[in-house]
Design an enzyme around this catalytic site. Structure first.
Site, PDB file in Angstrom:
ATOM      1  N   ASP A   1       0.859  -1.189   0.000  1.00  0.00           N
ATOM      2  CA  ASP A   1       0.000   0.000   0.000  1.00  0.00           C
ATOM      3  C   ASP A   1       0.894   1.238   0.000  1.00  0.00           C
ATOM      4  O   ASP A   1       1.396   1.669   1.037  1.00  0.00           O
ATOM      5  CB  ASP A   1      -0.915   0.009   1.225  1.00  0.00           C
ATOM      6  CG  ASP A   1      -1.954   1.120   1.157  1.00  0.00           C
ATOM      7  OD1 ASP A   1      -1.701   2.134   0.458  1.00  0.00           O
ATOM      8  OD2 ASP A   1      -3.005   0.996   1.801  1.00  0.00           O
TER       9      ASP A   1
ATOM     10  N   GLY B   1      -5.009   2.068   8.006  1.00  0.00           N
ATOM     11  CA  GLY B   1      -6.081   1.416   8.745  1.00  0.00           C
ATOM     12  C   GLY B   1      -5.905  -0.089   8.755  1.00  0.00           C
ATOM     13  O   GLY B   1      -6.190  -0.759   9.745  1.00  0.00           O
TER      14      GLY B   1
ATOM     15  N   HIS C   1       0.555   7.878   4.047  1.00  0.00           N
ATOM     16  CA  HIS C   1       1.163   7.177   5.171  1.00  0.00           C
ATOM     17  C   HIS C   1       2.672   7.415   5.294  1.00  0.00           C
ATOM     18  O   HIS C   1       3.311   6.820   6.160  1.00  0.00           O
ATOM     19  CB  HIS C   1       0.878   5.683   5.054  1.00  0.00           C
ATOM     20  CG  HIS C   1      -0.574   5.382   4.873  1.00  0.00           C
ATOM     21  ND1 HIS C   1      -1.511   5.616   5.862  1.00  0.00           N
ATOM     22  CD2 HIS C   1      -1.267   4.894   3.808  1.00  0.00           C
ATOM     23  CE1 HIS C   1      -2.705   5.276   5.416  1.00  0.00           C
ATOM     24  NE2 HIS C   1      -2.587   4.837   4.178  1.00  0.00           N
TER      25      HIS C   1
ATOM     26  N   ILE D   1      -0.385   9.277   8.651  1.00  0.00           N
ATOM     27  CA  ILE D   1      -1.148   8.419   9.549  1.00  0.00           C
ATOM     28  C   ILE D   1      -0.827   6.949   9.266  1.00  0.00           C
ATOM     29  O   ILE D   1      -0.341   6.603   8.192  1.00  0.00           O
ATOM     30  CB  ILE D   1      -2.666   8.666   9.420  1.00  0.00           C
ATOM     31  CG1 ILE D   1      -3.169   8.269   8.023  1.00  0.00           C
ATOM     32  CG2 ILE D   1      -3.005  10.113   9.726  1.00  0.00           C
ATOM     33  CD1 ILE D   1      -4.683   8.354   7.863  1.00  0.00           C
TER      34      ILE D   1
END
Length: 306
Positions: free
Chosen positions: A189, A212, A194, A209
């Site tokens: 990903d 998830g 990120h 961040i």
């Protein structure tokens, strides 16, 4: 260009082929925090190729591959700004334990639904995966695209569940390393949200961040290690809604309620692997961030177990 729901839903499924080796599994496990302490037998089952066990959430990155979010954004009828995209939730249904090595598996991917939530559109991206021996898993990614709702489409079903009542049966804390997102993204990903501070600010966050799906994997590992005796084969399904952001360097508080189909095995203690739950049923989970007053991270989280 707005989402063309009719075009997205009418598009034929896309098929592809993926493969993975034990190295991909080990990298994924390290990316969700496995391997500490490095010589702990409970951690070696995730990191050592001899006797390697595959955590079912590996399905979300298998073959670097079935990135439901990025894959969904390349489907017909979907043309959106990546900075407006958030992964809203994820579910997996397992048909059998995942192998540590797979030379070829076939993926079939399609947009299963488009929901209009007013402030956002939600794409439901379904992926079915099978190898030569038959079906392996089905996963569904719920992709929120901010600013694409409000056009009068179907709102779809609510995915919210009431929080479990009473105190949790178990609660553990898991630290998120400062480099966790940088390591996790090596499993496939590559969203700059990120890793790139400038992109994160453009998307409305103070800094990059955590994925998830990294929180998702860390949570499943905690449940397996704490309530299922470390037995990954007992997981039959897993669903969660991403309720808030997690930043690298923070700490996850993972609270678990078990119920349905069995009681705790006798014996055990307070450490991981010491409180295995027998029988089938569900484990309900709530995940929050310790440093921000138990700010929500995962909600509506259920692990279906055998």
């Amino acid at each position: 260009m707005p989402i063309d729901a009719a075009k997205a839903l009418a598009a034929p499924p896309r098929t592809g082929s993926i493969s993975w080796s034990h190295k991909d599994v080990q990298l994924y496990h390290l990316g969700i925090g496995a391997g500490l302490p490095a010589t702990d037998p409970g951690e070696l089952r995730y990191t050592l190729e001899s006797g390697l066990r595959v955590l079912p959430s590996f399905a979300t990155v298998a073959g670097a591959g079935s990135p439901g979010v990025i894959g969904g954004l390349s489907m017909p009828g979907v043309d959106v700004d990546l900075a407006r995209v958030l992964h809203g939730g994820q579910s997996i249904t397992l048909y059998r334990p995942l192998p540590a090595e797979c030379a070829a598996a076939v993926t079939t991917r399609r947009i299963a639904a488009v929901h209009d939530k007013g402030e956002a559109a939600v794409l439901v991206m379904r992926t079915d995966v099978a190898d030569a021996d038959g079906p392996l898993w089905t996963d569904e990614a719920r992709i929120h695209v901010r600013g694409e709702g409000g056009r009068g489409g179907d709102r779809g079903p609510s995915v919210r569940r009431e929080a479990p009542a009473g105190p949790p049966d178990r609660a553990v804390e898991r630290p998120v390393r400062e480099d966790q997102a940088l390591l996790y993204r090596l499993s496939g990903d590559w969203n700059p949200l990120h890793a790139d501070p400038g992109f994160a600010r453009l998307a409305g966050f103070e800094r990059p961040i955590l994925h998830g799906l990294c929180t998702y994997g860390m949570t499943l590992k905690a449940v397996v290690d704490t309530l299922l005796g470390g037995d990954v084969t007992r997981v039959r399904g897993y669903t969660a809604r991403f309720a808030g952001v997690v930043y690298p360097g923070e700490t996850l508080r993972i609270r678990m309620w078990h119920g349905g189909g069995g009681d705790r095995d006798s014996g055990g203690g307070e450490g991981d692997d010491g409180d295995s739950v027998g029988g089938g049923g569900e484990v309900r989970v709530i995940v929050s961030v310790v440093e921000r007053g138990d700010a929500p991270a995962l909600a509506g989280t259920v692990v279906t177990r055998s």
